[in-house]
Structures are given as C-alpha cells and as structure tokens.
Motif scaffolding. Structure first.
Motif, PDB file in Angstrom:
ATOM      1  N   ARG A 117      -0.512   2.521  11.359  1.00 36.12           N
ATOM      2  CA  ARG A 117      -0.860   3.837  12.004  1.00 36.12           C
ATOM      3  C   ARG A 117      -0.905   3.515  13.490  1.00 36.12           C
ATOM      4  O   ARG A 117      -1.828   2.470  13.897  1.00 36.12           O
ATOM      5  CB  ARG A 117      -2.129   4.632  11.595  1.00 36.12           C
ATOM      6  N   HIS A 118      -0.355   4.457  14.666  1.00 39.38           N
ATOM      7  CA  HIS A 118      -0.514   3.891  15.966  1.00 39.38           C
ATOM      8  C   HIS A 118      -2.070   4.172  16.555  1.00 39.38           C
ATOM      9  O   HIS A 118      -2.400   5.157  16.049  1.00 39.38           O
ATOM     10  CB  HIS A 118       0.684   4.785  16.614  1.00 39.38           C
ATOM     11  N   MET A 119      -2.092   3.606  17.487  1.00 45.26           N
ATOM     12  CA  MET A 119      -3.245   4.150  18.291  1.00 45.26           C
ATOM     13  C   MET A 119      -2.454   5.039  19.259  1.00 45.26           C
ATOM     14  O   MET A 119      -1.313   5.150  19.746  1.00 45.26           O
ATOM     15  CB  MET A 119      -3.743   2.816  19.136  1.00 45.26           C
ATOM     16  N   SER A 120      -3.634   5.693  20.085  1.00 46.54           N
ATOM     17  CA  SER A 120      -3.049   6.636  21.186  1.00 46.54           C
ATOM     18  C   SER A 120      -2.678   5.850  22.082  1.00 46.54           C
ATOM     19  O   SER A 120      -3.389   4.511  22.552  1.00 46.54           O
ATOM     20  CB  SER A 120      -4.002   7.864  21.393  1.00 46.54           C
ATOM     21  N   SER A 121      -2.009   6.233  23.275  1.00 47.94           N
ATOM     22  CA  SER A 121      -1.716   5.425  24.536  1.00 47.94           C
ATOM     23  C   SER A 121      -3.110   5.295  25.407  1.00 47.94           C
ATOM     24  O   SER A 121      -3.099   4.185  25.759  1.00 47.94           O
ATOM     25  CB  SER A 121      -0.654   6.290  25.354  1.00 47.94           C
ATOM     26  N   ALA A 122      -3.795   6.327  25.207  1.00 42.44           N
ATOM     27  CA  ALA A 122      -5.005   6.588  25.929  1.00 42.44           C
ATOM     28  C   ALA A 122      -6.046   5.233  25.602  1.00 42.44           C
ATOM     29  O   ALA A 122      -6.490   4.355  26.392  1.00 42.44           O
ATOM     30  CB  ALA A 122      -5.866   7.624  26.040  1.00 42.44           C
ATOM     31  N   ALA A 123      -5.993   4.998  24.086  1.00 46.33           N
ATOM     32  CA  ALA A 123      -7.170   4.034  23.557  1.00 46.33           C
ATOM     33  C   ALA A 123      -6.300   2.722  23.872  1.00 46.33           C
ATOM     34  O   ALA A 123      -7.186   1.611  24.136  1.00 46.33           O
ATOM     35  CB  ALA A 123      -7.203   4.134  22.185  1.00 46.33           C
ATOM     36  N   VAL A 164       9.716   0.891  13.562  1.00 45.14           N
ATOM     37  CA  VAL A 164       9.982   1.599  12.408  1.00 45.14           C
ATOM     38  C   VAL A 164       9.752   3.164  12.406  1.00 45.14           C
ATOM     39  O   VAL A 164       9.755   3.734  11.540  1.00 45.14           O
ATOM     40  CB  VAL A 164       9.367   0.646  11.103  1.00 45.14           C
ATOM     41  N   LEU A 165       8.678   3.356  13.326  1.00 47.54           N
ATOM     42  CA  LEU A 165       8.047   4.619  13.158  1.00 47.54           C
ATOM     43  C   LEU A 165       8.815   5.584  14.089  1.00 47.54           C
ATOM     44  O   LEU A 165       9.329   5.186  15.225  1.00 47.54           O
ATOM     45  CB  LEU A 165       6.680   4.835  13.681  1.00 47.54           C
ATOM     46  N   PRO A 166       9.073   6.855  13.919  1.00 45.27           N
ATOM     47  CA  PRO A 166       9.884   7.524  14.770  1.00 45.27           C
ATOM     48  C   PRO A 166       9.071   7.866  16.225  1.00 45.27           C
ATOM     49  O   PRO A 166       7.916   7.798  16.281  1.00 45.27           O
ATOM     50  CB  PRO A 166       9.796   9.023  14.042  1.00 45.27           C
ATOM     51  N   PRO A 167      10.087   7.855  17.357  1.00 43.68           N
ATOM     52  CA  PRO A 167       9.253   7.819  18.608  1.00 43.68           C
ATOM     53  C   PRO A 167       8.530   8.932  18.862  1.00 43.68           C
ATOM     54  O   PRO A 167       7.348   8.979  19.466  1.00 43.68           O
ATOM     55  CB  PRO A 167      10.458   7.839  19.312  1.00 43.68           C
ATOM     56  N   SER A 168       8.631  10.242  18.153  1.00 48.98           N
ATOM     57  CA  SER A 168       8.099  11.497  18.476  1.00 48.98           C
ATOM     58  C   SER A 168       6.466  11.403  17.979  1.00 48.98           C
ATOM     59  O   SER A 168       5.822  12.389  18.479  1.00 48.98           O
ATOM     60  CB  SER A 168       8.700  12.656  17.819  1.00 48.98           C
ATOM     61  N   ILE A 169       6.368  10.383  17.153  1.00 45.88           N
ATOM     62  CA  ILE A 169       4.949  10.433  16.665  1.00 45.88           C
ATOM     63  C   ILE A 169       4.172   9.125  17.214  1.00 45.88           C
ATOM     64  O   ILE A 169       3.317   8.664  16.580  1.00 45.88           O
ATOM     65  CB  ILE A 169       4.924  10.595  15.320  1.00 45.88           C
ATOM     66  N   GLU A 170       4.863   8.277  18.031  1.00 39.31           N
ATOM     67  CA  GLU A 170       4.007   7.004  18.440  1.00 39.31           C
ATOM     68  C   GLU A 170       2.698   6.976  18.993  1.00 39.31           C
ATOM     69  O   GLU A 170       1.900   6.428  18.622  1.00 39.31           O
ATOM     70  CB  GLU A 170       5.074   6.317  19.637  1.00 39.31           C
ATOM     71  N   HIS A 171       2.495   8.221  19.640  1.00 39.87           N
ATOM     72  CA  HIS A 171       1.251   8.231  20.281  1.00 39.87           C
ATOM     73  C   HIS A 171       0.539   9.619  20.055  1.00 39.87           C
ATOM     74  O   HIS A 171      -0.076  10.449  20.836  1.00 39.87           O
ATOM     75  CB  HIS A 171       1.301   7.990  21.896  1.00 39.87           C
ATOM     76  N   THR A 172       0.667  10.023  18.808  1.00 36.33           N
ATOM     77  CA  THR A 172      -0.109  11.322  18.369  1.00 36.33           C
ATOM     78  C   THR A 172      -1.528  11.215  18.445  1.00 36.33           C
ATOM     79  O   THR A 172      -1.919  10.207  17.798  1.00 36.33           O
ATOM     80  CB  THR A 172       0.474  11.881  17.109  1.00 36.33           C
ATOM     81  N   THR A 173      -2.133  12.125  19.074  1.00 42.43           N
ATOM     82  CA  THR A 173      -3.462  12.194  19.222  1.00 42.43           C
ATOM     83  C   THR A 173      -4.330  13.583  18.852  1.00 42.43           C
ATOM     84  O   THR A 173      -5.218  13.460  18.645  1.00 42.43           O
ATOM     85  CB  THR A 173      -4.158  11.738  20.430  1.00 42.43           C
TER      86      THR A 173
END
Length: 529
Positions: free
Chosen positions: A475-481, A511-520
């Motif tokens: 799972r991605h971290m958010s860009s802010a974190a 491997v993850l779709p770009p649209s959800i890389e930094h979903t917060t």
C-alpha cells in the motif's frame, strides 16, 4: 448506520449472500508431513504480511494450503471431514477479511486465482467473487476486474451475480464518467453475462449505480433513456426515491413520490421507510411519526429498520424520552431489537450528552449476547471525546482491544487523530501495532496522522518503521507523508533509510495504477438505519 450502497442493497433486495465471518479452522494432514493448523485470521495476516511485489504469493499459499492434502474443516459449531475439499466459506471469509483490512487488491486477486486453480480442494462461491471484485474496484484496478469477469464468464459462469455487476458499475460511476458507466453496462451484457437476456433486474442495477453515488441527474437521464426498453417496477422507483433522499432534499423526495404514484406504482413498506428516513434526517421528526401512522393505516407493518430510523430521528431532535419509548415498544410490535436498534438509542443518548447511560447500554448489549459493531464503538468514542476526554477514550479503547475487536477505518482515523492531537503517541503506536498484529493494513490517512505526530516529536525511527510496514504490505504512503518523512530523514542524514523508502516506493509504482498512487481520501458519509 449503513453506507448508501449497502442500504440500497437492503431496500431493493438485489439477491446476494451475506457471509458470516466464521473463524473456520483448517487442519491439513499428509503421509509426509505432520498436522498443521491454519485459520482465517492467520492466513489473512500471512497474505497481508507477504512482501509485495518482491515475491510472488503463490508459493507461500502452496506452503500453507497444500491442495493435495486431506482437509478437515472445523467451525465453532460443527466439524466436517472431507478428503477432497475444505469448508466452502473459507475462501470467502479470507477475502472478506482482506477487504476489511484494506489489503492490496492484487494479493486478494492472487489468492482468489489460487483457489480457482485448485477449486476441487478450495471451492469458491459467488460471494468470494463478489468480495474480490469489491477489493479490486475499490482500488480502481478496473482492468484486472474486467479480466477476472471475462475469465469467470468462460470457466465458472454460475458465480456471476447481479451483485457482482452492481459492485463494478457503482465504482465505475464513482470514479469514471457517465458514458464509461453506460459502456460498462453494455460490456456486462455482451461480454460477461453472455446469453442472459437483460431485463428489469439488470436495469435496476444500472440505476442503482448512479443513485449509490448520489448522481441523481445521471440516474434520471438513464431512466428516461432506457425506460422504453426495460419496464420499471416498484424496486426501480424505490431505488430512485432512496437516491433523492440521500441528496438531502425532502422536497425532491416528495415530488418523486407523487410522480411514482401518478405513474401507477403503489407505495410499499420500503417506500414508507425511505420517506420516514428522509424526514428524520431533516429533523422533521413529527412528520416521520405521521408517516408511521399512515403506514400502519395502510396495513404495512413497521419493520425493525422503521423503528430504528425513528429512534435515531428522536435523537436528532434531542427527544430522548421518545427514543426510549420507541425502543421499549419494539417487543410489543413483535419485533426483536438488533444491534442497529441499540446503536440508534446509544446515538440518541450520546447526542444528549448522557454518556454514562450510553456506556451502560453497551454493557447491556453484551449481557444480551448481541454483537457490538463498528457503529457502536464509533458512536461511543465520539461521545467520549466530547465529554470524558483522553482518559475516557483510553478506557474504552483498552476494552475494545481486550475484546479483540478491530474498528472500521473511520474510527481508526478518528482515534489516531485524537491520540496524536493529545500528545498520546504511545496510544497512536499501540493502535497501529494492534491493527498490524491483527493482520490489517491501516488506511493511508491513519499513517499520515501518525507520521506527522511522530516526526514532529523527533520519533523518526518509529515513523519510518510504520511507513515501511505499510509499503511492504503493498500500500502506498500519501505524498504528504512521504515528503515529511523524507525531510526528517535528510535532516538526520539517515541516507540508508531514505534509500530503502525510495526503493520500496519505486517498486510499488511499477505495479500499481498511477491513479491511486497517493490516495489519501476517506469517506465519512454514513446512512442512518
């Protein structure tokens, strides 16, 4: 409280199976290996903890679920022995836990395909498919979802259900355009449900997709565009009525109600429940009671959902006496109070700041052996934050973890924010570790709050470890974190940790779709029972 999507399911009775998350235990034996035991919780944790995407999951699954072994399934109530298969609900229970724990969708898909490949030993149900689709659609893995649907259409078409269609269409309506949703409906008809003649039930699913996202302009457009092809029924009308109710405009609800009557549709008990809910949510409790009388006058018996809605409505206008009266009338109406009814009364007590009575009622629920749910805890935590402060919240938190209850995401985020704002990072870390130990992958917003709190107090090592746990679980971290932790690692000149963080993030991006890389984002919207 239910999400609008779930409430639409309940009101419209679209066929589906609700799986009880029984903690099935599987015991495997073979001539070459000793007995080993694995349960739903353990397997879920193994899948969540598996490093992603560095290693494939399939070998790990083969190690823990050898398909050639004889399997004995034990549940809390029965014991069934079968040398060829395991308890059919095992896979769907694991997938249900993966959904609740915010697992990476590709891991869930790999587990589903493992079970599909070894279906003679790990039988799948339509519920397992629905949960897998829900996990994929929530993370916007639409390409993978379509691939899976096409595969199932060819190999296991009996697993396809209206609920599976509803899950995909609702998420496409949420994340993509109106035209994309109509195209998805066409693909369902031509590529997935091949040979099935689409009728009113399928039309209702399409209308529901827009209504569940409160897209009433689009829902009305679809209705006008396709009404000549599909004959609407009372379910269609109730779906639209519920959508208008969720738009928050009682006038729209009443206008559409009169329109459906003019079209020749007779209201049923579901229609009245929706209208009562609409008035209660707008603090028009007296109108809700008036509709109850009208409902009974037309020989529609109120359901437990009707009374629950009115109890909550009484709480909204701070009429606790009426809330108690309605609750006490439940057995007189030959109904049985469920968790939702108790939750509505607890909410009424909390709104009136009678937190002691609310806590006492929670103990009564436990004494009556009625299961507490996420709404119970969320309501009580909200009340304790306003009245008892950190000590009261901590006391209930300790009880909750002692009972091994895992709260829903919105409660986790609320608690994490409260702990961090009150300088109780020990409790924040305790909550994080509790979730991870239970096999859950906490939501990114909870990590945002924890990383911010830890870094601001110099606990960079702890912030790094929590972030690493998140990334390793896929799972991605958010860009802010990420940027905050990066800044503090640079300040500490800890380049090794920074390189690890960047490499793990890079691996996920591949491997993850770009649209959800930094979903917060997180939805806190709820629908009151």
């Amino acid at each position: 409280m239910l999400t609008l999507h779930n409430k639409l399911n309940r009101y419209t009775k679209i066929p589906h199976t609700i799986s009880s998350f029984t903690y099935s235990t599987l015991k495997f034996s073979s001539q070459s290996q000793p007995h080993s035991i694995i349960d739903v919780n353990t397997l879920t944790k193994i899948i969540n903890d598996h490093p992603f995407p560095d290693q494939p999951l399939n070998p790990t699954l083969l190690n823990h679920l050898p398909p050639l072994s004889a399997a004995t399934t034990t549940t809390t109530t029965t014991t069934t022995t079968n040398t060829n298969t395991i308890f059919p609900s095992f896979a769907e229970n694991v997938l249900g836990r993966l959904f609740a724990s915010h697992s990476n969708g590709l891991k869930a898909l790999e587990f589903f395909k493992f079970s599909l490949h070894h279906q003679q030993h790990f039988p799948l149900s339509h519920d397992a498919l629905e949960k897998t689709l829900h996990i994929l659609a929530r993370m916007r893995y639409f390409d993978r979802a379509w691939e899976l649907l096409r595969e199932i259409a060819k190999t296991q078409p009996q697993l396809l259900t209206l609920k599976a269609m509803s899950i995909i269409l609702s998420k496409i309506a949420k994340y993509q355009s109106f035209e994309d949703t109509l195209e998805a409906f066409r693909r369902m008809e031509e590529d997935v449900f091949v040979g099935r003649e689409f009728g009113t039930d399928e039309f209702n699913v399409l209308v529901k997709a827009f209504c569940s996202q409160r897209q009433m302009k689009e829902a009305k457009s679809v209705f006008r565009k396709m009404v000549s092809r599909f004959n609407p029924n009372i379910k269609t009308m109730n779906i639209l009525l519920l959508g208008f109710k969720e738009s928050g405009d009682v006038t729209s609800v009443e206008l559409f109600y009169h329109e459906m009557v003019r079209r020749g549709f007779s209201p049923d008990s579901v229609t009245y429940n929706i209208r009562i809910d609409a008035y209660c949510k707008k603090n028009c409790f007296g109108d809700g009671l008036r509709l109850l009388e009208e409902m009974e006058g037309r020989n529609f018996a109120p359901t437990i959902q009707t009374i629950t809605t009115l109890i909550h409505g009484a709480g909204l206008v701070r009429n606790v006496g009426k809330a108690w009266q309605l609750f006490n009338e439940i057995p007189l109406r030959n109904l049985v109070a469920d968790t939702g009814a108790y939750n509505a009364l607890i909410s009424s007590l909390v709104r009136s700041r009678d937190i002691e009575s609310a806590l006492s009622l929670m103990e009564k629920i436990i004494e009556n052996q009625i299961e507490l749910d996420g709404v119970t805890y969320h309501t009580l935590f909200s009340g304790l934050i306003r009245t008892k402060g950190i000590e009261g919240v901590n006391e209930l938190y300790q009880k909750m973890t002692h009972r091994n209850f895992v709260p829903k995401t919105r409660t986790v985020v609320m608690l994490m924010k409260y702990f961090c704002q009150n300088s109780r990072l020990d409790l924040g870390l305790s909550l994080w570790n509790y979730l991870v130990e239970k096999g859950y992958c906490p939501h990114a917003h909870a990590l945002d709050l924890l990383v911010t709190g830890l870094c601001s107090r110099g606990m960079v090592q702890e912030a790094f470890e929590c972030s690493k746990q998140m990334l390793l679980r896929g799972r991605h971290m958010s860009s802010a974190a990420f940027l905050m932790l990066e800044r503090f690692l640079l300040k500490a000149r800890d380049m090794d940790k920074l390189k690890d963080l960047e490499q793990m993030t890079k691996n996920l991006k591949s491997v993850l779709p770009p649209s959800i890389e930094h979903t917060t984002g997180i939805s806190f919207s709820t629908v009151i029972n």
